[in-house]
Scaffold this active site. Structure first.
Site, PDB file in Angstrom:
ATOM      1  N   LYS A 108      29.819  51.676  34.171  1.00  0.00           N
ATOM      2  CA  LYS A 108      29.885  52.767  33.185  1.00  0.00           C
ATOM      3  C   LYS A 108      31.230  52.776  32.466  1.00  0.00           C
ATOM      4  CE  LYS A 108      31.155  56.865  34.476  1.00  0.00           C
ATOM      5  NZ  LYS A 108      31.910  58.010  33.978  1.00  0.00           N
ATOM      6  N   ASN A 109      32.320  52.608  33.219  1.00  0.00           N
ATOM      7  CA  ASN A 109      33.650  52.697  32.625  1.00  0.00           C
ATOM      8  C   ASN A 109      33.993  51.498  31.750  1.00  0.00           C
ATOM      9  OD1 ASN A 109      34.079  55.174  33.818  1.00  0.00           O
ATOM     10  ND2 ASN A 109      35.216  54.352  35.562  1.00  0.00           N
ATOM     11  N   CYS A 155      39.665  68.747  32.821  1.00  0.00           N
ATOM     12  CA  CYS A 155      38.454  68.503  33.578  1.00  0.00           C
ATOM     13  C   CYS A 155      38.702  68.915  35.014  1.00  0.00           C
ATOM     14  CB  CYS A 155      38.029  67.033  33.496  1.00  0.00           C
ATOM     15  SG  CYS A 155      39.109  65.904  34.370  1.00  0.00           S
ATOM     16  N   ARG A 213      44.406  65.261  32.461  1.00  0.00           N
ATOM     17  CA  ARG A 213      44.163  64.047  31.687  1.00  0.00           C
ATOM     18  C   ARG A 213      44.566  64.211  30.223  1.00  0.00           C
ATOM     19  NH1 ARG A 213      38.760  60.874  33.719  1.00  0.00           N
ATOM     20  NH2 ARG A 213      38.114  62.287  35.336  1.00  0.00           N
ATOM     21  N   PRO A 214      45.812  64.440  29.918  1.00  0.00           N
ATOM     22  CA  PRO A 214      46.218  64.661  28.537  1.00  0.00           C
ATOM     23  C   PRO A 214      46.011  63.418  27.677  1.00  0.00           C
ATOM     24  CG  PRO A 214      48.138  64.353  29.933  1.00  0.00           C
ATOM     25  CD  PRO A 214      46.962  64.456  30.856  1.00  0.00           C
ATOM     26  N   VAL A 215      45.718  63.656  26.371  1.00  0.00           N
ATOM     27  CA  VAL A 215      45.497  62.537  25.449  1.00  0.00           C
ATOM     28  C   VAL A 215      46.736  62.262  24.605  1.00  0.00           C
ATOM     29  CG1 VAL A 215      43.010  62.919  25.348  1.00  0.00           C
ATOM     30  CG2 VAL A 215      44.513  64.066  23.687  1.00  0.00           C
ATOM     31  N   ASP A 216      47.882  62.867  24.963  1.00  0.00           N
ATOM     32  CA  ASP A 216      49.057  62.714  24.108  1.00  0.00           C
ATOM     33  C   ASP A 216      49.489  61.258  23.973  1.00  0.00           C
ATOM     34  OD1 ASP A 216      49.708  62.850  26.817  1.00  0.00           O
ATOM     35  OD2 ASP A 216      51.726  63.615  26.442  1.00  0.00           O
ATOM     36  N   ASP A 249      39.093  56.394  41.957  1.00  0.00           N
ATOM     37  CA  ASP A 249      37.660  56.656  41.887  1.00  0.00           C
ATOM     38  C   ASP A 249      36.918  56.306  43.172  1.00  0.00           C
ATOM     39  OD1 ASP A 249      37.734  57.738  39.385  1.00  0.00           O
ATOM     40  OD2 ASP A 249      36.860  56.037  38.339  1.00  0.00           O
ATOM     41  N   ILE A 289      47.073  59.805  41.502  1.00  0.00           N
ATOM     42  CA  ILE A 289      46.615  59.702  40.115  1.00  0.00           C
ATOM     43  C   ILE A 289      46.251  61.064  39.532  1.00  0.00           C
ATOM     44  CG2 ILE A 289      45.037  58.530  38.545  1.00  0.00           C
ATOM     45  CD1 ILE A 289      46.930  56.654  40.086  1.00  0.00           C
ATOM     46  N   ARG A 299      25.715  61.124  36.150  1.00  0.00           N
ATOM     47  CA  ARG A 299      26.664  60.600  35.167  1.00  0.00           C
ATOM     48  C   ARG A 299      27.119  59.187  35.521  1.00  0.00           C
ATOM     49  NH1 ARG A 299      31.541  63.183  35.410  1.00  0.00           N
ATOM     50  NH2 ARG A 299      32.060  61.808  33.685  1.00  0.00           N
TER      51      ARG A 299
END
Length: 421
Positions: free
Chosen positions: A22-23, A118, A123-126, A308, A330, A400
């Site tokens: 999936k990833n 989440c 999980r920042p997108v900066d 994971d 993590i 998912r």
């Protein structure tokens, strides 16, 4: 809302086919936005996240065809109908932010909803945005949206990440593929999914060196063309079933995968007393004579032990002899499965970023609730080892990331069923 009911105590024996990752599939699907040609992906898993991203790509104008029998997906973005990724879709799946780089590179603009936090961490997108700014993009955060523009196109540059983010590496890789000149990514993520994306981009006409290392060099192209690519095997599904077989004392062959994909996990499993060997078809796993042994596990970026697989490893170690120490480096909230495992009789104490797992002789079935994708499958592993019946609620998390989980387990002797609420 569906539930999964498991009556534990049965050893798993048989063969389990491993699906495509999936990833890996999600960024590969987003790469279809980089070309007006057809991108053919084989071995795409049938999962809720895949269907959600298909919906998002369709509203961008991508024509998507799917062969349910073979798992092949064909995507053609001859014309981009919209450069906006709306909140209603992005909020349901964080990987949707991976359309940002491709849309910006091909169209010169993109408006993508911020994915927000989440369950397992912020999980920042900066650093995604910092990377795109290094390629000449103007990026602003306005009313909950990332608004990016590069009306004269992107230009290659130096991108140095403060930590090796997989998503940020993927977004910048795809953007750099259509940028003018050379892009260098320092402190890039090294995961197998990064190598898989690079292989697909190369098949589409890109030139990429260093995929799988901390330094990648990408030569931009004016355009990319269509290509065919096979999605690599899912290393997290692989590790999950390795641990499920081990905790039940069974013997299972996983096909379509390899030890190389899960080497860090295999090393720890062997340390715990599990026999894992390569075969012509994949991997064979069984527990050596005697109980599992407690071990210490620390999650790290690849090639370290993957976050994971932390919840699954914890579930396996709940019935090991002695104590285990699991340290999560993590995500800050990735011990939410602990209270649910304790409901099954596990002895686990959390101290900051570490959890002490003291093995018990046996677990006992009970009603439990899934909190996120990997936490949910850790409850499945524990339930397989528990005496009596376990009912796992909120299993939409499982859908998912795990294709046909109940069928695969049942084929190896598990007493498992999905129950409609």
């Amino acid at each position: 809302m569906d539930k999964i009911r498991i009556r534990g105590g049965r050893a798993l024996n048989g063969t389990i086919p491993i699906a495509g990752a999936k990833n890996a599939a999600l960024p590969l699907m987003c790469a279809s936005l980089l070309t007006d040609g057809a991108l053919r992906l084989a071995n795409v898993p049938d999962l809720a996240d895949i269907r959600m991203l298909t919906q998002l790509l369709a509203q961008h104008g991508v024509l998507v065809g799917r062969d349910g029998g073979t798992g092949e997906m064909v995507m053609t973005a001859a014309r981009i109908a919209s450069t906006e990724a709306p909140y209603d879709i992005v909020r349901k799946m964080r990987a949707s932010v991976l359309v940002l780089g491709p849309l910006l590179a091909r169209c010169g603009r993109a408006r993508v909803s911020q994915p927000g936090g989440c369950a397992i961490g912020s999980r920042p997108v900066d650093i995604h945005l910092t990377g795109l700014r290094a390629l000449g993009a103007d990026v602003d955060l306005i009313d909950g949206y990332i608004e990016a523009s590069a009306p004269r196109g992107l230009t290659g540059g130096l991108v140095t990440f403060p930590f090796p983010s997989v998503g940020a590496t993927e977004n910048v890789m795809m953007a750099a593929a259509l940028a003018r000149g050379e892009t260098v990514i320092e402190n890039a993520a090294k995961e197998p999914e990064i190598v898989d994306l690079a292989a697909c981009l190369v098949a589409m006409g890109s030139t990429i060196e260093g995929a799988g290392t901390s330094r990648m060099v990408i030569q931009g192209r004016d355009r990319l063309h269509g290509a065919s690519h096979r999605v690599l095997a899912d290393r997290i599904e692989t590790g999950t079933y390795l641990m499920a077989a081990a905790v039940t004392g069974g013997e299972v062959e996983l096909t379509g995968t390899s030890i190389a994909l899960v080497s860090a996990a295999v090393e720890k499993m062997r340390e715990a007393g599990v026999t894992v060997t390569g075969t012509d078809q994949g991997i064979r796993v069984h527990r050596r004579n005697g109980p599992l042994t407690g071990i210490d596990v620390v999650t790290e970026p690849h090639p370290g032990f993957p976050t994971d697989l932390q919840a699954q490893m914890m579930a396996m170690l709940t019935v090991a002899d002695g104590a285990s120490l699991i340290t999560e480096n993590i995500f800050e909230n990735r011990f939410m499965h602990v209270p649910e495992l304790c409901r099954l009789g596990a002895d686990i104490n959390v101290h900051g970023a570490s959890a002490v797992v003291r093995g018990v002789k046996r677990l006992s079935g009970a009603p439990v609730m899934a909190t996120d994708l990997r936490a949910s499958v850790s409850l499945v592993i524990a339930a397989l080892a528990a005496d009596g019946e376990t009912e796992i609620n909120r299993v939409y998390h499982l859908d998912r990331g795990y294709e046909r989980l109940e069928q695969k387990l049942a084929a190896c002797g598990a007493d498992v069923e999905r129950v409609a609420a």
